[in-house]
Design a protein around this motif. Structure first.
Motif, short mmCIF file in Angstrom:
data_model
loop_
_atom_site.label_atom_id
_atom_site.label_comp_id
_atom_site.label_asym_id
_atom_site.label_seq_id
_atom_site.Cartn_x
_atom_site.Cartn_y
_atom_site.Cartn_z
N CYS A 103 1.00 -1.00 -0.06
CA CYS A 103 -0.13 -0.12 -0.02
C CYS A 103 0.86 1.18 -0.18
O CYS A 103 2.27 1.14 0.06
CB CYS A 103 -0.98 -0.03 1.12
SG CYS A 103 -0.38 0.16 2.79
N GLY A 104 0.31 2.41 -0.43
CA GLY A 104 1.01 3.70 -0.04
C GLY A 104 1.46 3.89 1.09
O GLY A 104 0.88 3.69 2.01
N LYS A 125 -3.85 6.10 4.81
CA LYS A 125 -4.22 6.16 6.30
C LYS A 125 -5.35 5.11 6.35
O LYS A 125 -5.83 4.56 7.37
CB LYS A 125 -4.97 7.55 6.42
CG LYS A 125 -3.78 8.73 6.25
CD LYS A 125 -2.83 8.77 7.43
CE LYS A 125 -2.03 9.99 7.27
NZ LYS A 125 -0.60 9.73 6.97
N VAL A 126 -5.87 4.53 5.29
CA VAL A 126 -7.14 3.62 5.53
C VAL A 126 -6.75 2.09 5.58
O VAL A 126 -7.02 1.44 6.36
CB VAL A 126 -7.95 3.99 4.03
CG1 VAL A 126 -9.20 2.98 4.08
CG2 VAL A 126 -8.62 5.11 3.99
N ASN A 127 -5.81 1.80 4.60
CA ASN A 127 -5.35 0.31 4.72
C ASN A 127 -4.01 -0.22 5.31
O ASN A 127 -3.92 -1.37 5.52
CB ASN A 127 -5.22 -0.22 3.30
CG ASN A 127 -6.85 0.15 2.66
OD1 ASN A 127 -7.68 -0.37 3.26
ND2 ASN A 127 -6.95 0.50 1.41
N LYS A 128 -3.03 0.85 5.54
CA LYS A 128 -1.72 0.35 5.72
C LYS A 128 -1.77 -0.39 7.05
O LYS A 128 -1.17 -1.43 7.18
CB LYS A 128 -0.82 1.75 6.06
CG LYS A 128 0.67 1.42 6.22
CD LYS A 128 1.10 2.76 6.19
CE LYS A 128 2.90 2.35 6.20
NZ LYS A 128 3.65 3.87 6.22
N HIS A 170 -3.68 6.37 -0.88
CA HIS A 170 -4.46 5.16 -1.03
C HIS A 170 -4.66 4.56 -2.53
O HIS A 170 -4.68 3.31 -2.74
CB HIS A 170 -5.96 5.65 -0.51
CG HIS A 170 -7.03 4.32 -0.65
ND1 HIS A 170 -6.74 3.23 0.16
CD2 HIS A 170 -8.18 4.29 -1.25
CE1 HIS A 170 -8.01 2.41 -0.05
NE2 HIS A 170 -8.58 3.21 -1.05
N GLU A 171 -4.58 5.41 -3.40
CA GLU A 171 -4.62 5.07 -4.96
C GLU A 171 -3.30 4.89 -5.52
O GLU A 171 -2.97 5.70 -6.45
CB GLU A 171 -5.52 5.90 -5.66
CG GLU A 171 -6.95 6.09 -5.21
CD GLU A 171 -7.66 7.17 -6.08
OE1 GLU A 171 -7.14 8.18 -6.53
OE2 GLU A 171 -9.05 6.73 -6.01
#
Length: 97
Positions: free
Chosen positions: A21-22, A26-29, A52-53
């Motif tokens: 992930c990037g 902040k959403v998936n890390k 995120h993208e």
């Protein structure tokens, strides 16, 4: 879909798996790191400067990370340089099983 929970099965994934992930996602890390910790053959990588993208924000970095991961398996993969006249979508290497 929200009620599906496969967490108890994650440790049973038998193959090498790249989770990324990037670095600014902040959403998936946090979840991605937790997922890799449960996998016996999981590898976590971040894409520097991306959020995120990742595929939209840092596609070349993403491709480089994926190719680096796949290069570890050269003994089981065939790497071939595509012919740009026949297959113009691919400008670099393609891996096939």
């Amino acid at each position: 879909m929200m009620e599906l929970d496969f967490s108890k099965d994650i440790e049973r994934v038998p193959c090498n798996t790249l989770i990324l992930c990037g670095e600014n996602d902040k959403v998936n890390k946090k979840s991605a790191v937790k997922l890799v910790e449960q996998m016996s053959k999981g590898e976590f990588r971040t894409v520097k400067g991306a959020g995120h993208e990742v595929n939209m924000e840092a596609s070349e970095k993403l491709a480089s990370i994926i190719l680096d991961f796949l290069s570890k398996f050269k003994s089981i993969l065939t790497v071939k340089k595509p012919n740009p006249l026949k297959d113009p979508v691919f400008s670099d290497y393609r891996f096939t099983a």
